[in-house]
Design a protein around this motif. Structure first.
Motif, mmCIF file in Angstrom:
data_model
loop_
_atom_site.group_PDB
_atom_site.id
_atom_site.type_symbol
_atom_site.label_atom_id
_atom_site.label_comp_id
_atom_site.label_asym_id
_atom_site.label_seq_id
_atom_site.Cartn_x
_atom_site.Cartn_y
_atom_site.Cartn_z
ATOM 1 N N ALA A 40 -32.875 1.170 7.445
ATOM 2 C CA ALA A 40 -32.057 0.797 6.498
ATOM 3 C C ALA A 40 -31.867 0.486 5.078
ATOM 4 N N ALA A 41 -32.662 1.056 5.023
ATOM 5 C CA ALA A 41 -33.277 0.600 3.369
ATOM 6 C C ALA A 41 -32.877 2.325 2.775
ATOM 7 N N LYS A 42 -33.161 3.300 3.701
ATOM 8 C CA LYS A 42 -33.125 4.870 3.322
ATOM 9 C C LYS A 42 -31.648 4.824 3.085
ATOM 10 N N PHE A 49 -29.085 2.305 2.415
ATOM 11 C CA PHE A 49 -28.522 2.396 1.307
ATOM 12 C C PHE A 49 -28.920 3.371 -0.092
ATOM 13 N N ILE A 50 -30.312 3.672 0.024
ATOM 14 C CA ILE A 50 -30.595 4.169 -1.008
ATOM 15 C C ILE A 50 -29.807 5.971 -1.100
ATOM 16 N N TYR A 54 -28.247 4.245 -8.152
ATOM 17 C CA TYR A 54 -28.729 2.998 -8.645
ATOM 18 C C TYR A 54 -30.427 3.797 -8.495
ATOM 19 N N PHE A 55 -30.548 5.410 -7.751
ATOM 20 C CA PHE A 55 -32.340 5.082 -7.239
ATOM 21 C C PHE A 55 -32.330 6.608 -8.601
ATOM 22 N N LEU A 109 -39.870 9.698 -3.322
ATOM 23 C CA LEU A 109 -39.552 8.656 -3.528
ATOM 24 C C LEU A 109 -37.408 8.316 -4.513
ATOM 25 N N MET A 110 -37.332 9.705 -4.665
ATOM 26 C CA MET A 110 -35.777 9.567 -5.296
ATOM 27 C C MET A 110 -35.035 10.151 -4.464
ATOM 28 N N PRO A 111 -33.863 9.400 -4.591
ATOM 29 C CA PRO A 111 -32.812 9.834 -2.828
ATOM 30 C C PRO A 111 -32.147 11.634 -2.495
#
Lengths: 562, 179
Positions: free
Chosen positions: A38-40, A42-43, A49-50, A62-64
Motif C-alpha cells: 500500500a505504501a509503495k 502511494f509512493i 513528495y518523495f 528508496l526513490m519512487p
C-alpha cells in the motif's frame, strides 16, 4: 532492499496473547507485506513528495519508481520505454502505430516485444507485486490469446531463432502445447536451429502432447537427440525439465531416471536438489540419498526443497541422517532451501516427529526448547507425539508444563489431544506433589470445558470426565470430585468405573452419610454395580437406623426395576 | 569521499524533550507576511514556565508518568523522547531532526489514531530511525502489522533512510496519578 531483509524475521508484537499459532503468524507477515505494498502504491502514484534526496550517498531503492510513460510520440524510443515498463497493451499499440507510419522496427526490438508478449500472455501484469503467496500463476489463457504474438510474428519480414524461441516459450507457458511443436517444425523447415531455451520448453511440454508413457518418453529422447545433433549443450534446466517430465511418465519414468542422473554426473553439471527430489520420491533408494548428502557440505550449492530428504529419511527412521540433514541447513545459504513457512512447518514437523520416536526424552526436550516456538509451531499431532515420548520415558510429571504450552498454542480446543493428556495423567497414581500438580492441571481443563464464552464449546465425554474425577480423587480433593459427579448428570454421561474409587476415598474419610449418598447416586444412574456397592456399604460402614432404611428402600426399588 | 552521511554520528543521549503539540501549535500559527519575499514570521508565545506542564486540577484527570513529570525533571526522573546527536558540540542538523521528529509524531498519531498509549520515543542510530511506540489493544493484531509495514515503508522512502518501528502492546494506558 527487499532481498536484504532479515530472513528470520518473525511476528514480533509482544504482549498480545494470540501470537503463538502458526496461522496467525502467516497472517501477520502477509498483513505487513500488504502494508508495504500500500505504501509503495502511494509512493509511486505521488512521486513528487518523495523526490527530496537526503541520503548521501544516494540510495536508489528508496526513490519512487517512475511507472508513467514519458515518451509519447510514435517512435522506437517510445516502444523501448513501454517494453521496459512492462506495459504490454501499450507496447503492442505503439508497434502497430509504428508499422502504420511506415517506420521499420529493428529485429532486436521486435524480438523484445515478442518476449514481452509471450511472458505476460497478452495482458498487462498486475500493478505492484503480489505478496509472497503460494498461489498459482495467472490462469492459463485460452489458445486464442496468443493472437497478438502470432500476428506480429507472421507480420515480421525476417525472423530469427530468437523470435521462434519467444513464440514457442510463450505457447508452452500458456498451454498451447501442440502449437508449440508446430512452430518448432516451422523453425526446422526454415533451416534454423533451436537453442537451449527452446528445447527446455519443448521437453517440458512433451508429456502433454502424447498419451502413452512410452510415447512421451520417446518424444523426449527424440528431442534430446535433436539437441545433440544441433550441437546445443544441455544445462541444468534441461535435466530438470526431463526429470519433471519423467514424473508424468509413471513407472517408466522411474526406470529411466537413473541413467539420466548418471549422465548428469558425467557431464559434471552442478546437480540441483530439484532434480534429485523427483527421484527420491519415486525410487526411495538409500544409496543415492547417502551419496547426495555427502556431496553437499563440500559443494554448498543452492538446492531446493530439502524437506523431501527428510521425508525419505523418516521412512527409514534414520535419526543420524536426519541430524546430518539438519546440520546441512547451517551451511552457507542452505536455509533458503526450506522454502516458505508452509514447507518449513512440514520439515520441522517431521523432524520433531522423528525425534519423539527415536530419541530419549531429555534430548527431545532439548530440541523442544530449541525449536518451539521460535522455529516451529507444532500442530496437535506434534503435541501428541511429545506426550507419547513423555509416556515412553516415564516423565509424565512434565505434563502440566506441556499443558501450558498447549494452551498458549491454541490447541486446547482439540478434544483428542486434551483427552489423551487427561487419560495419561489419570492412568496411575503418582507421588503426592506430582499428583497435586496433576489435580491443578485437571481443574484447569475442567474450567476450559465449562467456559461458556467460547465460540465452539468443548463437549464432555465419559473418558474426559472420568479422567478428571480420578485425578482429583487420587489427589484427595474429594469436594471437587463430588462436584464432578454433578457434571456427569448434566452431560448425560455415566460414571461407570469411578464408583469403587469413590468408595475407597469415602472409606478413608469414614463418612457414612457420604457412603449412602454414593449409593443413591449410583442407583440414580442405574449402574450395574449398585447392589455390590450397597452390600459393601452395609458391611463396611457403621450406619444409623435412618441410613439403613434408606438403603433397604433403594435395594427394593432396584430389585423391582431389575 | 566515501563517507556515508549519518544524521546521528555518535550514539549518545542528549536532547530536550519537547511537548509536541505545543510546538505544533507554534508552527501552525506561522504567517507568511509577503509571499515570495523575506519576512519575519512569529508564532504564538508559550512561556517556559507553562510548556509541557500539566497543572494540578480536580483530581479526576489521569496522567501518565511522562506527562506528570515536568521538563525540569528530564535527566533526573525522566528520559528523552527524542534521541540523536545533533545537540553535541560541533554537530549540526538539530533543527532538521526536530522537524523530522514532529512530522513523524504527527504521522503516527494519525495513522494509529486512538491506539497510542503514550508519547513516541524516536531514536536515531547511525542512519537508522527507530520509532518505539506503546499501543493499546484497540485493533486486531493483523491491522497493526499492516499499519506498521505501511508506515515503515512510507517513512523510509520519505526520509531516504531505514525506518523501523518497535511496538509494545498494553491493555490500557498506564496511569501514574490523577491530577
Amino acid at each position: 532492499m527487499d532481498d536484504l531483509r532479515d530472513p528470520t524475521e518473525r511476528a514480533y508484537i509482544q504482549n498480545y496473547s494470540i501470537y503463538f499459532c502458526v496461522r496467525p503468524q502467516k497472517l501477520y507477515s502477509l498483513a505487513q507485506e500488504s502494508g508495504r505494498t500500500a505504501a509503495k502504491y502511494f509512493i509511486n502514484t505521488y512521486p513528487k513528495y518523495f523526490q527530496k534526496d537526503f541520503a548521501n550517498p544516494h540510495i536508489p531503492c528508496l526513490m519512487p519508481e517512475t511507472l508513467e510513460l514519458q515518451v509519447n510520440e510514435v517512435s522506437e524510443a517510445a516502444l523501448i520505454e513501454r517494453i521496459q515498463l512492462r506495459k504490454v497493451k501499450a507496447a503492442v499499440d505503439m508497434y502497430d502505430q509504428l508499422l502504420q507510419a511506415g517506420t521499420p522496427v529493428s529485429l532486436d526490438l521486435t524480438n523484445d516485444l515478442l518476449d514481452l508478449i509471450s511472458l505476460y500472455g497478452d495482458c498487462d501484469p498486475a500493478r505492484g507485486d503480489a505478496p509472497e503467496q503460494r498461489t498459482e500463476e495467472m490462469v492459463s489463457l485460452t489458445l486464442t490469446s496468443n493472437n497478438n504474438a502470432e500476428r506480429i510474428f507472421n507480420m515480421m519480414p525476417e525472423r530469427n531463432r530468437r523470435s521462434y524461441g519467444a513464440l514457442i516459450r510463450g505457447m508452452v507457458k500458456h498451454g498451447a502445447y501442440s502449437k508449440a511443436f508446430n512452430t518448432y517444425t516451422d523453425l526446422l523447415n526454415n533451416r534454423l536451429t533451436g537453442d537451449v531455451h527452446i528445447f527446455n520448453a519443448l521437453i517440458s511440454a512433451a508429456p502433454e502432447v502424447r498419451e502413452k508413457y512410452v510415447e512421451k518418453w520417446d518424444l523426449i529422447v527424440d528431442l534430446l537427440k535433436q539437441m545433440a545433433e544441433q550441437k546445443v549443450k544441455p544445462t541444468l534446466l534441461t535435466f530438470n525439465a526431463v526429470l519433471k517430465a519423467l514424473r508424468r511418465c509413471g513407472s517408466l519414468g522411474r526406470t529411466q531416471a537413473f541413467p539420466v542422473i548418471n549422465e548428469m554426473k558425467a557431464l559434471g553439471i552442478a546437480t540441483s536438489a530439484q532434480g534429485h527430489t523427483e527421484i527420491l520420491q519415486d525410487v526411495l533408494s538409500e544409496i543415492s540419498g547417502k551419496s547426495f548428502t555427502a556431496q553437499d557440505p563440500d559443494d554448498g550449492i543452492i538446492k531446493t526443497q530439502i524437506h523431501t530428504f527428510l521425508l525419505f529419511t523418516d521412512s527409514l527412521c534414520d535419526i543420524e541422517q536426519a541430524y546430518r540433514v539438519h546440520s546441512l541447513l547451517g551451511v552457507g545459504e542452505n536455509w533458503k532451501l526450506l522454502g516458505d513457512s508452509y514447507y518449513q512447518s512440514i520439515y520441522y514437523g517431521r523432524f520433531f516427529n522423528l525425534l519423539c520416536m527415536m530419541e530419549h526424552i531429555d534430548v527431545v526436550l532439548k530440541w523442544y526448547k530449541e525449536l518451539i516456538p521460535s522455529l516451529y509451531y507444532p500442530n496437535s499431532q506434534g503435541m501428541r507425539d511429545l506426550l507419547q515420548a513423555l509416556d515412553t520415558d516415564n516423565r509424565l510429571d512434565l505434563i502440566p508444563q506441556i499443558w501450558k504450552d498447549i494452551k498458549r498454542m491454541g490447541h486446547d480446543n482439540k478434544t483428542e489431544l486434551v483427552e489423551e493428556m487427561l487419560s495419561l495423567m489419570a492412568r496411575e497414581n503418582q507421588i503426592p506433589e506430582v499428583q497435586q500438580s496433576f489435580a491443578d492441571c485437571a481443574l484447569d481443563v475442567k474450567a476450559l470445558y465449562t467456559q461458556t464464552d467460547r465460540r465452539v464449546p468443548l463437549s464432555w465425554s465419559a473418558g474426559s470426565l472420568s479422567s478428571i474425577t480420578s485425578i482429583l480423587l487420587a489427589a484427595e480433593r474429594t469436594q471437587q470430585a463430588w462436584e464432578m459427579l454433578k457434571l456427569f448428570k448434566l452431560a448425560n454421561r455415566v460414571p461407570e468405573s469411578l464408583m469403587n474409587q469413590f468408595l475407597e476415598s469415602v472409606k478413608a474419610s469414614n463418612n457414612a452419610q457420604q457412603a449412602v449418598e454414593l449409593v443413591q447416586i449410583s442407583a440414580s444412574f442405574c449402574l450395574s454395580i449398585t447392589p455390590n456397592l450397597m452390600e459393601r456399604v452395609q458391611q463396611e460402614f457403621d450406619l444409623t437406623e435412618e441410613q439403613r432404611n434408606t438403603l433397604s428402600d433403594l435395594e427394593s426399588s432396584t430389585a423391582m426395576s431389575d | 569521499h566515501s563517507v556515508c552521511y549519518n544524521r546521528n554520528s555518535i550514539y549518545h543521549f542528549i536532547d530536550r524533550a519537547e511537548k509536541p503539540h505545543t510546538v505544533c501549535r507554534q508552527l501552525n500559527s506561522t504567517l507568511w507576511l509577503n509571499v515570495g519575499g523575506r519576512s519575519i514570521h512569529s508564532s504564538a508565545v508559550c512561556c517556559k514556565n507553562r510548556a509541557a506542564r500539566i497543572r494540578v486540577g480536580k483530581g479526576d484527570r489521569p496522567v501518565t508518568y511522562e506527562q506528570a513529570l515536568h521538563p525540569h525533571q528530564i535527566a533526573h526522573r525522566k528520559g528523552w523522547l527524542s534521541q540523536h546527536t545533533s545537540n553535541l558540540q560541533g554537530e549540526d542538523g538539530a533543527a532538521d531532526r526536530t522537524v523530522e521528529d514532529l512530522f513523524i509524531r504527527r504521522l503516527i498519531y494519525g495513522t494509529f489514531h486512538g491506539c497510542l498509549a503514550d508519547e513516541l520515543v524516536i531514536k536515531r542510530r547511525g542512519n537508522l530511525l527507530v520509532i518505539c511506540a506503546l499501543m493499546l489493544q484497540k485493533l486486531p493484531p493483523h491491522k497493526y502489522y499492516f499499519l506498521v509495514g505501511y508506515t515503515e515503508e512510507l517513512l523510509s522512502h520519505f526520509y531516504k533512510c531505514p525506518v523501523k518501528m518497535e511496538i509494545q502492546m498494553l491493555e490500557e494506558k498506564s496511569v501514574y496519578k490523577y491530577l
